[in-house]
Enzyme design. Structure first.
Site, short mmCIF file in Angstrom:
data_model
loop_
_atom_site.label_atom_id
_atom_site.label_comp_id
_atom_site.label_asym_id
_atom_site.label_seq_id
_atom_site.Cartn_x
_atom_site.Cartn_y
_atom_site.Cartn_z
N LYS A 14 43.50 41.00 37.94
CA LYS A 14 44.58 40.79 36.99
C LYS A 14 44.50 39.38 36.43
O LYS A 14 43.91 38.47 37.01
CB LYS A 14 45.95 41.01 37.65
CG LYS A 14 46.26 40.12 38.85
CD LYS A 14 46.82 38.75 38.51
CE LYS A 14 47.11 37.93 39.76
NZ LYS A 14 47.35 36.49 39.49
N ALA A 99 40.35 32.72 43.48
CA ALA A 99 40.25 32.62 42.03
C ALA A 99 41.59 32.81 41.32
O ALA A 99 41.71 32.49 40.13
CB ALA A 99 39.25 33.65 41.50
N GLY A 100 42.59 33.39 41.98
CA GLY A 100 43.84 33.72 41.30
C GLY A 100 43.77 35.03 40.54
O GLY A 100 44.63 35.31 39.70
N LEU A 101 42.76 35.85 40.84
CA LEU A 101 42.57 37.13 40.15
C LEU A 101 43.21 38.30 40.90
O LEU A 101 43.16 39.43 40.42
CB LEU A 101 41.08 37.40 39.95
CG LEU A 101 40.35 36.43 39.01
CD1 LEU A 101 38.84 36.64 39.10
CD2 LEU A 101 40.83 36.60 37.57
N GLY A 103 42.36 39.66 43.86
CA GLY A 103 41.41 40.61 44.44
C GLY A 103 41.88 41.25 45.73
O GLY A 103 41.76 42.47 45.90
N GLY A 104 42.44 40.47 46.66
CA GLY A 104 42.90 41.03 47.92
C GLY A 104 44.04 42.01 47.73
O GLY A 104 44.07 43.08 48.35
N ASP A 138 52.09 40.70 44.93
CA ASP A 138 51.33 41.25 43.80
C ASP A 138 50.95 42.72 44.00
O ASP A 138 50.57 43.39 43.03
CB ASP A 138 50.05 40.45 43.58
CG ASP A 138 50.29 39.09 42.96
OD1 ASP A 138 51.43 38.83 42.54
OD2 ASP A 138 49.34 38.29 42.91
#
Length: 300
Positions: A14, A99-101, A103-104, A138
């Site tokens: 995201k 990364a702040g994406l 993923g987890g 998230d």
């Protein structure tokens, strides 16, 4: 015939088109306002049904922590549903960590959606999202899988239709722990909530997502991240020089730029260090936004 395995399941990343910190609750959680959008850069998961109730994770690439969110999600759903079934969860980690994406959290959401299907639980999406909230703020966004305005600690979601867009996403070698950014003395916690609805109505789907990177909103975590990790500022300048805009996503260290709309980006961008397009040690991709999660049909 019983379903025995699911292969090549995406867990998409995201982006936060903006991220405001509006305050802090008594329990220490920060109050946020953000617009989340999914992109087509993704981890890949493969799940195989087990009849013995055992849950096991197998790393196909980068090794994950022993008690990662995939296993925690599987255990939570197994306990809450009472199923006697288990699963082998194979994770092909494609998204960079730190990364702040998201993923987890995305891996956890894909695990919930996939096990809901594999175990034939038929749980509705809202029930999976509520379970996912116990794993991370998230996770409900990824379970719902639509562009959304997020408030609260990130768990209150309002669907927000956005026109398709392309984003150039880069991550320098350094990774950033989210806790470090939220504890940084440079972090402000008093940004007034943006009036998104009226702005969206005047700008429209395409205009709003563009405006997010051209003066509407900001990422309140970016100054703290740049102080902690100067490579974030370097990545932002690198993208600015090529696309005329940039913004950090989440708590970093990944930075992105809007790179076009519709079916084609504004330019071909071979985003890998070997091609010379990226500085050594950086990773990146030219990504397209998703209007829904690829596994969106696996919950009611």
């Amino acid at each position: 015939m019983a379903l025995r395995a699911l292969y090549d399941l995406p867990a998409p990343a995201k982006l936060n088109l903006f991220l405001h910190v509006n305050g802090r609750r008594a329990d220490g959680y920060h109050l946020l306002q953000s617009v989340f959008v999914l992109i087509d850069w993704a981890d890949r998961l493969h799940l195989v049904l087990r009849d013995d109730g055992r849950l096991a994770r197998h790393d196909l690439g980068t090794a994950l922590p022993d008690d990662d969110l995939c296993l925690r999600a599987a255990r939570a759903l197994q306990a809450a549903s009472g199923t006697p079934l288990g699963a082998d969860i194979h994770v092909d980690k494609q998204l960079p960590a730190g990364a702040g994406l998201g993923g987890g959290s995305s891996d956890a959401a894909t695990t919930l959606l996939a096990l809901n299907h594999l175990w034939r639980l038929h749980w509705p999406r809202q029930r999976l999202a509520a379970l996912g909230l116990g794993l991370g703020a998230d996770v409900p966004f990824f379970v719902h899988g639509r562009p959304a305005l997020a408030t609260g600690i990130g768990e209150l979601l309002r669907p927000l239709p956005l026109a398709p867009a392309w984003y150039a996403v880069v991550k320098p070698p350094a990774s950033i722990a989210t806790r470090e950014i939220f504890e940084h003395p440079a972090l402000g916690r008093d940004t007034d909530p943006a009036i998104v609805e009226g702005y969206f109505e005047s700008a429209g789907e395409a205009g709003f997502s563009l405006a997010c990177l051209q003066g509407f909103g900001k990422n309140d975590l970016q100054a703290a991240a740049e102080d902690r990790c100067p490579e974030v500022a370097q990545a932002a300048r690198w993208l600015e020089s090529r696309f005329g805009n940039s913004r950090m996503t989440g708590s970093g260290s990944a930075v992105f730029a809007r790179a076009g709309t519709g079916d084609a980006p504004m330019a071909t961008w071979p985003a890998d260090a070997a091609s010379g397009a990226l500085p050594p040690g950086w990773v990146g991709r030219l990504c397209r936004s998703l209007d829904k999660h690829p596994l969106g049909g696996w919950a009611g």
